[in-house]
Enzyme design. Sequence first.
Site, short mmCIF file in Angstrom:
data_model
loop_
_atom_site.label_atom_id
_atom_site.label_comp_id
_atom_site.label_asym_id
_atom_site.label_seq_id
_atom_site.Cartn_x
_atom_site.Cartn_y
_atom_site.Cartn_z
N LYS A 197 2.92 -37.43 -84.26
CA LYS A 197 2.79 -37.71 -82.82
C LYS A 197 1.50 -38.48 -82.53
O LYS A 197 1.52 -39.48 -81.81
CB LYS A 197 2.82 -36.38 -82.05
CG LYS A 197 2.61 -36.52 -80.56
CD LYS A 197 3.12 -35.30 -79.82
CE LYS A 197 2.09 -34.21 -79.64
NZ LYS A 197 1.14 -34.48 -78.54
N ARG A 233 -0.82 -44.03 -81.07
CA ARG A 233 -1.82 -45.07 -81.34
C ARG A 233 -1.20 -46.36 -81.85
O ARG A 233 -1.65 -47.45 -81.49
CB ARG A 233 -2.84 -44.52 -82.34
CG ARG A 233 -3.76 -43.47 -81.68
CD ARG A 233 -4.44 -42.62 -82.72
NE ARG A 233 -5.50 -41.79 -82.17
CZ ARG A 233 -5.29 -40.59 -81.60
NH1 ARG A 233 -4.06 -40.10 -81.51
NH2 ARG A 233 -6.32 -39.88 -81.14
N GLN A 263 -9.03 -37.60 -78.88
CA GLN A 263 -8.48 -38.35 -77.75
C GLN A 263 -9.59 -39.13 -77.05
O GLN A 263 -9.43 -40.31 -76.72
CB GLN A 263 -7.81 -37.40 -76.75
CG GLN A 263 -6.53 -36.78 -77.29
CD GLN A 263 -5.92 -35.78 -76.33
OE1 GLN A 263 -6.51 -35.43 -75.31
NE2 GLN A 263 -4.74 -35.29 -76.67
N ASP A 293 -4.65 -27.73 -83.22
CA ASP A 293 -3.30 -27.47 -82.70
C ASP A 293 -2.60 -26.35 -83.45
O ASP A 293 -1.57 -25.84 -83.00
CB ASP A 293 -2.47 -28.75 -82.76
CG ASP A 293 -2.97 -29.79 -81.77
OD1 ASP A 293 -3.60 -29.41 -80.76
OD2 ASP A 293 -2.75 -31.00 -82.01
C1 S3P Z 1 -4.93 -35.31 -80.28
C2 S3P Z 1 -6.15 -34.72 -80.29
C3 S3P Z 1 -6.35 -33.29 -80.01
C4 S3P Z 1 -5.06 -32.52 -80.14
C5 S3P Z 1 -3.91 -33.19 -79.47
C6 S3P Z 1 -3.69 -34.57 -80.06
C7 S3P Z 1 -4.88 -36.76 -80.53
O1 S3P Z 1 -6.82 -33.15 -78.69
O2 S3P Z 1 -5.21 -31.21 -79.63
O3 S3P Z 1 -2.72 -32.45 -79.65
O4 S3P Z 1 -3.79 -37.29 -80.82
O5 S3P Z 1 -5.92 -37.39 -80.46
P1 S3P Z 1 -8.38 -33.30 -78.34
O6 S3P Z 1 -8.78 -34.69 -78.63
O7 S3P Z 1 -8.49 -33.02 -76.86
O8 S3P Z 1 -9.07 -32.27 -79.18
#
Ligand code: S3P
Length: 451
Positions: free
Chosen positions: A34, A39, A180, A330
Amino acid sequence: MTMASKLLQTPTSARLVVRGGRAIGGRAPLAGDKSISHRILLLGALADGPTRIANLSPCRDVTRTRAAIEALGARVDALDDRIVVVTGRGVRGLGGPPVRIDCGDSGTTMRLLAGLLAGQPRRFTLTAAAGLGRRPMDRVIAPLRAMGADIRARDGRAPLEGTGGPLAGAEIVLPHASAQVAGAVLLAGLNAEGTTRVRYPAPVRDHTERLLAEMGAPIRFDMRSATLDGPVIRLDPAGGGTYTVPDDPSAAAFLLAAAAIVPSGEVRLSGVGLNPGRTGFLDALEAMGADIAIDGWREHGGEPVGDIVLRHRTLRATEIGGALVPRSIDELPLLAVVATQAVGTTVIRDAAELRVKESDRIEAIAAGLALLGADIEVRPDGWAITGPTPLVGADVDGADDHRIVMALAVAGLAARGRTSVSGASRVADSYPRFVEALAALGGDVEITAGS
Ligand code: S3P
């Protein structure tokens, strides 16, 4: 209609019903990763030319990102639900008339888009469904504003509004280890004048960094920081125009956990992404004494990939905290499930971030596991779980959160009798083939209508 597409349309009142007591074993379908799917769509939209993307995740969250790049003018041709061709418009090519994009419940869509749109010449509004509307957005707004972005939100919550424009590279030190937010800063940095450097307090998934390098961007990165020299004039399509998304380690984790806690369980999964920012779950399981073998290490588009075999063993308690937390963020609720079957007291700490995920995951998993008979104590930043406890099936609340629904379903496989979890349709947010996969491993699992 496939089971996966049926799940995307399942009414929200549907429940996931699991009966414990069956052996778990074999191979099962996973899903394209995912995080990487989001990205490659966004970066594909910024590339010069088309990228054929294979094994794109068909999940609901990624569908939001796909709709977003189409709304921004990138062309997406679907060959089927997992192979698409994205024709990019160039690094600064997503400007245009004002746009309103609904991110649904996809936090990754919203935060990454905020960074991407900060440097594209157009007005934008990013809206959210109720759940995402409660999650903090100031963490992404603040660093983007430090780069000169015009972006705002009332009380730090969605909707986000802004107008893309000139940005300046900056030194950004993130208080959270968030991929993120780091990704959003780098996407903004593509169109910023000068060098953007983002530092994070602990290693996180570095998919944005790897893809940017793969596409020829002037980026340097290690496990704590990334430096990008902007503005970037051109991005080549990833993988020379053909990019295969590895399978999702966060989806694999549910199947591995099932085999880890069901006596005589054994699961084999191939082509799983093994980005070092994502392998904390495997490290924790190993520390608990699980028998895990990884072979066939290879690389796909700059990402490490391998084949995993896990065999059930008696598990022992462990301690999870510090740098292991962002690398398993996660999977922590799932590790709480596993800990109910391990000998001793497992302590999971430094994980207060779980309270601002799709649900308050600290409370949600504890409430479900307690109803199943687990010995779990809630702490401000995690749990203490003492095992092994025999679990007994019950009706539990999936908290409208895909990872909680799936983690509780896995707990149900190790429980005596029938476990019914609310919010079955949520599974499609990240892993539409979850039910099919558990069934392929021999699990007794079905979706029933009604609440
Ligand atoms: C993700 C980063 C994580 C993760 C989310 C997906 C990503 O969040 O919990 O399910 O794809 O960058 P955070 O960046 O808020 O830690």
